[in-house]
Design a protein around this motif. Structure first.
Motif, PDB file in Angstrom:
ATOM      1  N   LEU A 147       0.777  -0.991  -0.226  1.00 38.91           N
ATOM      2  CA  LEU A 147      -0.059  -0.064  -0.154  1.00 38.91           C
ATOM      3  C   LEU A 147       0.760   1.258  -0.062  1.00 38.91           C
ATOM      4  O   LEU A 147       2.153   1.250   0.357  1.00 38.91           O
ATOM      5  CB  LEU A 147      -0.825   0.079   0.915  1.00 38.91           C
ATOM      6  N   PRO A 148       0.217   2.274  -0.529  1.00 36.75           N
ATOM      7  CA  PRO A 148       1.117   3.683  -0.655  1.00 36.75           C
ATOM      8  C   PRO A 148       1.343   4.274   0.890  1.00 36.75           C
ATOM      9  O   PRO A 148       0.654   3.781   1.835  1.00 36.75           O
ATOM     10  CB  PRO A 148       0.491   4.460  -1.493  1.00 36.75           C
ATOM     11  N   GLU A 149       2.379   5.005   0.834  1.00 40.45           N
ATOM     12  CA  GLU A 149       2.782   5.790   2.163  1.00 40.45           C
ATOM     13  C   GLU A 149       1.914   6.912   2.291  1.00 40.45           C
ATOM     14  O   GLU A 149       1.688   7.158   3.552  1.00 40.45           O
ATOM     15  CB  GLU A 149       4.157   6.252   1.949  1.00 40.45           C
ATOM     16  N   ALA A 150       1.272   7.504   1.435  1.00 40.12           N
ATOM     17  CA  ALA A 150       0.427   8.660   1.614  1.00 40.12           C
ATOM     18  C   ALA A 150      -0.782   8.459   0.852  1.00 40.12           C
ATOM     19  O   ALA A 150      -0.732   7.714  -0.146  1.00 40.12           O
ATOM     20  CB  ALA A 150       1.121  10.070   1.253  1.00 40.12           C
ATOM     21  N   PRO A 151      -2.171   9.111   1.073  1.00 44.69           N
ATOM     22  CA  PRO A 151      -3.184   8.887   0.514  1.00 44.69           C
ATOM     23  C   PRO A 151      -3.056   9.863  -1.090  1.00 44.69           C
ATOM     24  O   PRO A 151      -2.182  10.554  -1.175  1.00 44.69           O
ATOM     25  CB  PRO A 151      -4.308   9.701   1.244  1.00 44.69           C
ATOM     26  N   ILE A 152      -3.586   9.384  -2.008  1.00 49.07           N
ATOM     27  CA  ILE A 152      -3.674   9.986  -3.383  1.00 49.07           C
ATOM     28  C   ILE A 152      -4.933  10.703  -3.847  1.00 49.07           C
ATOM     29  O   ILE A 152      -4.950  11.225  -4.860  1.00 49.07           O
ATOM     30  CB  ILE A 152      -3.249   8.923  -4.346  1.00 49.07           C
ATOM     31  N   SER A 153      -5.949  10.812  -2.840  1.00 49.96           N
ATOM     32  CA  SER A 153      -7.575  11.264  -3.446  1.00 49.96           C
ATOM     33  C   SER A 153      -7.442  12.702  -3.029  1.00 49.96           C
ATOM     34  O   SER A 153      -8.620  13.180  -3.022  1.00 49.96           O
ATOM     35  CB  SER A 153      -8.591  10.424  -2.727  1.00 49.96           C
ATOM     36  N   GLY A 154      -6.328  13.205  -2.522  1.00 46.56           N
ATOM     37  CA  GLY A 154      -6.940  14.761  -1.774  1.00 46.56           C
ATOM     38  C   GLY A 154      -7.292  15.532  -2.915  1.00 46.56           C
ATOM     39  O   GLY A 154      -8.305  16.350  -2.318  1.00 46.56           O
ATOM     40  N   ASP A 155      -6.776  15.566  -4.020  1.00 44.41           N
ATOM     41  CA  ASP A 155      -7.181  16.604  -5.168  1.00 44.41           C
ATOM     42  C   ASP A 155      -8.479  16.383  -5.248  1.00 44.41           C
ATOM     43  O   ASP A 155      -9.527  17.376  -5.417  1.00 44.41           O
ATOM     44  CB  ASP A 155      -6.355  16.565  -6.111  1.00 44.41           C
ATOM     45  N   ALA A 156      -9.040  14.921  -5.601  1.00 38.52           N
ATOM     46  CA  ALA A 156     -10.199  14.737  -5.998  1.00 38.52           C
ATOM     47  C   ALA A 156     -11.390  15.159  -4.740  1.00 38.52           C
ATOM     48  O   ALA A 156     -12.331  15.302  -5.019  1.00 38.52           O
ATOM     49  CB  ALA A 156     -10.549  13.192  -6.383  1.00 38.52           C
ATOM     50  N   LEU A 157     -11.010  14.837  -3.510  1.00 33.80           N
ATOM     51  CA  LEU A 157     -11.550  15.114  -2.380  1.00 33.80           C
ATOM     52  C   LEU A 157     -11.836  16.803  -2.162  1.00 33.80           C
ATOM     53  O   LEU A 157     -12.978  17.073  -1.900  1.00 33.80           O
ATOM     54  CB  LEU A 157     -11.250  14.585  -0.983  1.00 33.80           C
ATOM     55  N   HIS A 158     -10.970  17.556  -2.479  1.00 32.53           N
ATOM     56  CA  HIS A 158     -11.185  18.870  -2.537  1.00 32.53           C
ATOM     57  C   HIS A 158     -12.058  19.268  -3.568  1.00 32.53           C
ATOM     58  O   HIS A 158     -13.020  20.260  -3.279  1.00 32.53           O
ATOM     59  CB  HIS A 158      -9.901  19.566  -2.924  1.00 32.53           C
ATOM     60  N   ASP A 159     -12.149  18.854  -4.740  1.00 33.99           N
ATOM     61  CA  ASP A 159     -12.952  18.989  -6.043  1.00 33.99           C
ATOM     62  C   ASP A 159     -14.180  18.800  -5.504  1.00 33.99           C
ATOM     63  O   ASP A 159     -15.427  19.637  -5.803  1.00 33.99           O
ATOM     64  CB  ASP A 159     -12.535  18.495  -7.097  1.00 33.99           C
ATOM     65  N   LEU A 160     -14.679  17.414  -5.142  1.00 37.53           N
ATOM     66  CA  LEU A 160     -15.804  17.044  -4.560  1.00 37.53           C
ATOM     67  C   LEU A 160     -16.454  18.252  -3.317  1.00 37.53           C
ATOM     68  O   LEU A 160     -17.779  18.446  -3.419  1.00 37.53           O
ATOM     69  CB  LEU A 160     -15.818  15.929  -3.997  1.00 37.53           C
ATOM     70  N   LEU A 161     -15.399  18.326  -2.458  1.00 37.10           N
ATOM     71  CA  LEU A 161     -16.044  19.338  -1.255  1.00 37.10           C
ATOM     72  C   LEU A 161     -16.442  20.836  -1.571  1.00 37.10           C
ATOM     73  O   LEU A 161     -17.600  21.364  -1.419  1.00 37.10           O
ATOM     74  CB  LEU A 161     -14.974  19.439  -0.320  1.00 37.10           C
ATOM     75  N   VAL A 162     -15.773  21.342  -2.787  1.00 39.91           N
ATOM     76  CA  VAL A 162     -16.161  22.752  -3.518  1.00 39.91           C
ATOM     77  C   VAL A 162     -17.452  22.658  -3.897  1.00 39.91           C
ATOM     78  O   VAL A 162     -18.384  23.175  -3.776  1.00 39.91           O
ATOM     79  CB  VAL A 162     -14.967  23.033  -4.375  1.00 39.91           C
ATOM     80  N   ARG A 163     -17.611  21.508  -4.676  1.00 36.50           N
ATOM     81  CA  ARG A 163     -18.870  21.187  -5.635  1.00 36.50           C
ATOM     82  C   ARG A 163     -20.091  21.124  -4.636  1.00 36.50           C
ATOM     83  O   ARG A 163     -21.091  21.896  -4.891  1.00 36.50           O
ATOM     84  CB  ARG A 163     -18.663  19.904  -6.520  1.00 36.50           C
ATOM     85  N   VAL A 164     -19.991  20.218  -3.363  1.00 37.29           N
ATOM     86  CA  VAL A 164     -20.971  20.014  -2.639  1.00 37.29           C
ATOM     87  C   VAL A 164     -21.331  21.490  -1.741  1.00 37.29           C
ATOM     88  O   VAL A 164     -22.323  21.772  -1.407  1.00 37.29           O
ATOM     89  CB  VAL A 164     -20.919  18.933  -1.900  1.00 37.29           C
ATOM     90  N   ARG A 165     -20.133  22.005  -1.435  1.00 39.97           N
ATOM     91  CA  ARG A 165     -20.276  23.393  -0.848  1.00 39.97           C
ATOM     92  C   ARG A 165     -21.223  24.288  -1.555  1.00 39.97           C
ATOM     93  O   ARG A 165     -22.028  25.089  -1.128  1.00 39.97           O
ATOM     94  CB  ARG A 165     -19.077  23.806  -0.328  1.00 39.97           C
ATOM     95  N   LEU A 166     -20.940  24.458  -2.645  1.00 41.50           N
ATOM     96  CA  LEU A 166     -21.540  25.411  -3.698  1.00 41.50           C
ATOM     97  C   LEU A 166     -22.957  25.054  -4.094  1.00 41.50           C
ATOM     98  O   LEU A 166     -23.826  25.819  -4.351  1.00 41.50           O
ATOM     99  CB  LEU A 166     -20.368  25.943  -4.859  1.00 41.50           C
ATOM    100  N   HIS A 167     -22.947  23.898  -4.519  1.00 42.50           N
ATOM    101  CA  HIS A 167     -24.198  23.189  -5.123  1.00 42.50           C
ATOM    102  C   HIS A 167     -24.995  22.285  -4.356  1.00 42.50           C
ATOM    103  O   HIS A 167     -26.194  21.837  -4.947  1.00 42.50           O
ATOM    104  CB  HIS A 167     -23.818  22.717  -6.408  1.00 42.50           C
TER     105      HIS A 167
END
Length: 260
Positions: free
Chosen positions: A229-249
Motif C-alpha cells: 500500500l502507498p505511504e500517503a493518500p492519493i485522493s486529496g485533490d479529488a476530495l477537494h474538488d468534491l467538497l467545493v462542488r457540494v459546498r457550492l451546489h
C-alpha cells in the motif's frame, strides 16, 4: 433490508442536507445482541454561508435518543471534517463510508466511495494496532471481563490484517473469519448474542485470548512490513474538488434512501 421507521425518523430530523448515513458499531461488525443500540454515522454538508461567515455551523452533530425502546446514536460530520479524517489514516471513517448497511445515500456518496481506495495507506496499521491495544487494556481492567470488548479486539485486528494484505476494508468479523478461520469466534459471537452487552468470560478464557491477541498483533505488524500500500493518500485533490462542488451546489440531486 427493512429498516425500523424510528431510525429513519432520526435521520429525517437532521438539520442539514446529508450525503449519507450508514450503520456502524456491532450491527456492522456482525455481533449485535438483543440490547445493542444502533450506531448511525454519516456526513452532512454545511451551506456556504455557515462556513465563510462569522457564524459557522456545527462540524459534528450528535443525536442520542431512546425512541420507544429503540436506542440509537446518530453522529454526522460536516463534509470538510470527514474528508480530512479520510486523509489521516482514520479507519473509523473508512468503515463508516464503506458500510454496506446504508440508510441514506446520494450520488455524491457514490463518488466518495469510489475515491476511498485512494485514501488507504500502509499507515492505517497504526489505527488498528492502537485500537486493539486500547480495547485489550479495557478488557483486562474488567472484573469479570466481558465478551464484547474481546470481540472488538478480534474484529479490529482482523480488519487491520486484511487491509494490509488486500487494501480492502472489511469490518464484519464473521465475514473476516470465513477467511482467517479462528474456530472460537462463532462461539464468542453466540455468547454475546445470548448474554447481551454484559456477557462475561472466565479467567481461563482470558489467558488463552491474551496469547491470541499477541499473535495477531504480531501478524498485523508483519503484514504492515510486507504491504505494498502507498505511504500517503492519493485522493486529496479529488476530495477537494468534491467538497467545493457540494459546498457550492449541495447534495442529493438523486438523493434516495438505501435498501429498506
Amino acid at each position: 433490508m427493512t429498516w425500523d421507521p424510528r431510525l429513519m425518523n432520526a435521520i429525517d430530523a437532521h438539520p442539514y442536507p446529508l450525503m449519507f448515513v450508514a450503520v456502524s458499531g456491532a450491527h456492522l461488525y456482525g455481533f449485535p445482541s438483543r440490547d445493542s443500540d444502533y450506531d448511525l454515522r454519516g456526513v452532512h454538508v454545511l451551506p456556504a454561508d455557515e462556513v465563510v461567515g462569522l457564524r459557522t455551523g456545527r462540524e459534528t452533530i450528535e443525536d442520542s435518543r431512546d425512541d420507544r425502546g429503540l436506542e440509537l446514536d446518530l453522529v454526522t460530520h460536516d463534509a470538510a471534517k470527514f474528508f480530512r479524517l479520510l486523509l489521516k489514516r482514520n479507519g473509523y471513517v473508512l468503515e463508516q463510508l464503506l458500510s454496506p448497511l446504508v440508510l441514506r445515500t446520494t450520488p455524491e456518496h457514490a463518488e466518495l466511495v469510489a475515491l476511498s481506495p485512494g485514501c488507504v495507506t500502509r499507515h492505517h496499521r497504526h489505527h488498528y494496532a492502537g485500537f486493539a491495544h486500547t480495547q485489550w487494556g479495557l478488557l483486562e481492567k474488567e472484573n469479570p471481563p466481558r465478551v464484547k470488548p474481546l470481540l472488538y479486539v478480534y474484529r479490529v485486528l482482523l480488519t487491520g490484517i486484511h487491509l494490509m494484505r488486500t487494501g480492502r476494508v472489511e469490518a464484519n468479523l464473521l465475514t473476516l473469519n470465513d477467511e482467517y478461520r479462528l474456530p472460537w469466534i462463532p462461539d464468542l459471537v453466540a455468547r454475546k448474542a445470548e448474554g447481551g452487552e454484559q456477557g462475561t468470560l472466565s479467567g481461563e478464557d482470558l489467558a488463552f485470548h491474551r496469547a491470541e491477541f499477541e499473535r495477531l498483533l504480531a501478524r498485523l505488524d508483519a503484514e504492515h512490513e510486507r504491504s505494498t500500500l502507498p505511504e500517503a493518500p492519493i485522493s486529496g485533490d479529488a476530495l477537494h474538488d468534491l467538497l467545493v462542488r457540494v459546498r457550492l451546489h449541495g447534495v442529493g440531486a438523486g438523493s434516495r434512501q438505501g435498501p429498506r
